[in-house]
Design an enzyme around this catalytic site. Structure first.
Site, PDB file in Angstrom:
ATOM      1  N   HIS A   1      -0.653  -5.183 -19.752  1.00 19.29           N
ATOM      2  CA  HIS A   1      -0.230  -6.201 -18.795  1.00 19.29           C
ATOM      3  C   HIS A   1       1.256  -6.089 -18.462  1.00 19.29           C
ATOM      4  O   HIS A   1       1.713  -6.638 -17.468  1.00 19.29           O
ATOM      5  CB  HIS A   1      -0.598  -7.612 -19.294  1.00 19.29           C
ATOM      6  CG  HIS A   1       0.292  -8.161 -20.354  1.00 19.29           C
ATOM      7  ND1 HIS A   1      -0.053  -8.186 -21.686  1.00 19.29           N
ATOM      8  CD2 HIS A   1       1.513  -8.740 -20.287  1.00 19.29           C
ATOM      9  CE1 HIS A   1       0.909  -8.757 -22.385  1.00 19.29           C
ATOM     10  NE2 HIS A   1       1.876  -9.103 -21.552  1.00 19.29           N
TER      11      HIS A   1
ATOM     12  N   ASP B   1      -5.494  -4.267 -24.495  1.00 21.73           N
ATOM     13  CA  ASP B   1      -4.225  -4.494 -23.799  1.00 21.73           C
ATOM     14  C   ASP B   1      -3.178  -3.489 -24.270  1.00 21.73           C
ATOM     15  O   ASP B   1      -2.236  -3.824 -24.970  1.00 21.73           O
ATOM     16  CB  ASP B   1      -3.764  -5.933 -24.044  1.00 21.73           C
ATOM     17  CG  ASP B   1      -2.562  -6.320 -23.199  1.00 21.73           C
ATOM     18  OD1 ASP B   1      -2.212  -5.566 -22.270  1.00 21.73           O
ATOM     19  OD2 ASP B   1      -1.968  -7.381 -23.487  1.00 21.73           O
TER      20      ASP B   1
ATOM     21  N   SER C   1       6.080  -9.413 -25.153  1.00 22.24           N
ATOM     22  CA  SER C   1       4.879  -8.649 -24.833  1.00 22.24           C
ATOM     23  C   SER C   1       5.139  -7.146 -24.865  1.00 22.24           C
ATOM     24  O   SER C   1       6.183  -6.668 -24.406  1.00 22.24           O
ATOM     25  CB  SER C   1       4.380  -9.018 -23.438  1.00 22.24           C
ATOM     26  OG  SER C   1       3.836 -10.313 -23.417  1.00 22.24           O
TER      27      SER C   1
END
Length: 279
Positions: free
Chosen positions: A92, A140, A228
């Protein structure tokens, strides 16, 4: 929403569809840009951790936009060095970029304002082919091929799914008060079992591709928006190994809502396939 931050890039993929009441609030990418673009004995500032020491995580890098502005202003995500030319991060974090020339990698210092910080262009990137399967934010992970080698120590990658006592994560994400640090923060978080994570997130959690960590009872320690793509690590034989990638969660440091991480052991062979293609 995912662990997106207010600032898109420390944000994440956006509100994941079909997750009901679960708001994935920190898959976010960027820490400092405007949109679009503790309990127990665990150490607490990342949310609830402390500044990382220079050289403590030599494999930790930042990912951000190429172009004008300081590295602090352009940084959006974290990543981990696998080889001198390959970085592992979250899918992402990569899907916001249209092409490799839009992104750069920051290495050489935990301080985004340090004179020792090195900015390296990106030659190519790869997003997992099964990203968002079988549920949103499953698998992810993604890889970045650098335009030239960097002087950074790679991290060893865990090869078998395991249960741990304590895990460790680091990054430049939200401190929990909508501020972002120039110096990377680090925090130790308790491992959370698959059963407990599924109880917290229901069908949004995929035990095959995800693992969880956090203080379930008290909250207060966690990764957050802008972390992230960075590493979550476990100690093995006195050395830190990479076991996961910061992915998503419901809020940051919220009791009952642990952080969720992509489980690297599940896609080790897929990573090797991409590395073989790039070699």
């Amino acid at each position: 929403m995912d662990r997106k931050r207010k600032h898109l890039l420390r944000l994440g993929a956006g509100v994941a569809a079909g997750l009901g009441a679960v708001a994935l609030t920190w898959t976010g990418l960027a820490a400092n840009a405007e949109e679009p673009a503790a309990g127990g004995d665990f150490e607490t500032k990342i949310v609830g951790g402390e500044p990382a020491a220079e050289g403590q995580y030599p494999w930790l890098v930042g990912l951000g936009y190429a172009g004008d502005g300081t590295p602090f202003e352009r940084q959006r995500c974290g990543g981990s060095v696998l080889t001198e030319t390959v970085i592992l991060t979250a899918a992402h974090c990569l899907e916001i970029f249209d092409s490799p020339d839009e992104m750069v990698v920051f290495s050489g210092s935990v301080d985004l304002e340090s004179d020792d910080l090195v900015e390296t262009a990106v030659a190519d990137f790869h997003i997992a082919h099964d990203y968002n399967e079988p549920v949103d934010l499953a698998n992810d992970w993604g890889l970045i091929l650098l335009d030239e080698p960097i002087d950074a120590e790679p991290i060893d990658v865990g090869t078998e799914p395991e249960e741990f006592d304590v895990l460790e994560t680091a990054g430049w994400g939200n401190l929990g008060d909508d501020t972002y640090p120039a110096v990377a923060q680090r925090v130790e978080v308790p491992f959370v079992s698959d059963d407990d994570c599924e109880a917290a997130y229901g069908d949004a959690f995929d035990a095959q591709t995800m693992l969880c960590a956090g203080d379930l009872e008290n909250g207060g320690i966690d990764a957050c928006d802008g972390d992230s793509g960075g590493p979550i690590m476990a100690e093995e034989d006195g050395e830190l190994i990479l076991v996961g990638i910061v992915s998503w969660g419901d809020g940051c440091g919220v009791a009952g809502s642990p952080g969720v991480y992509a489980e690297v052991a599940d896609f080790n062979s897929a990573i090797d396939d991409v590395l073989d293609d790039w070699s």
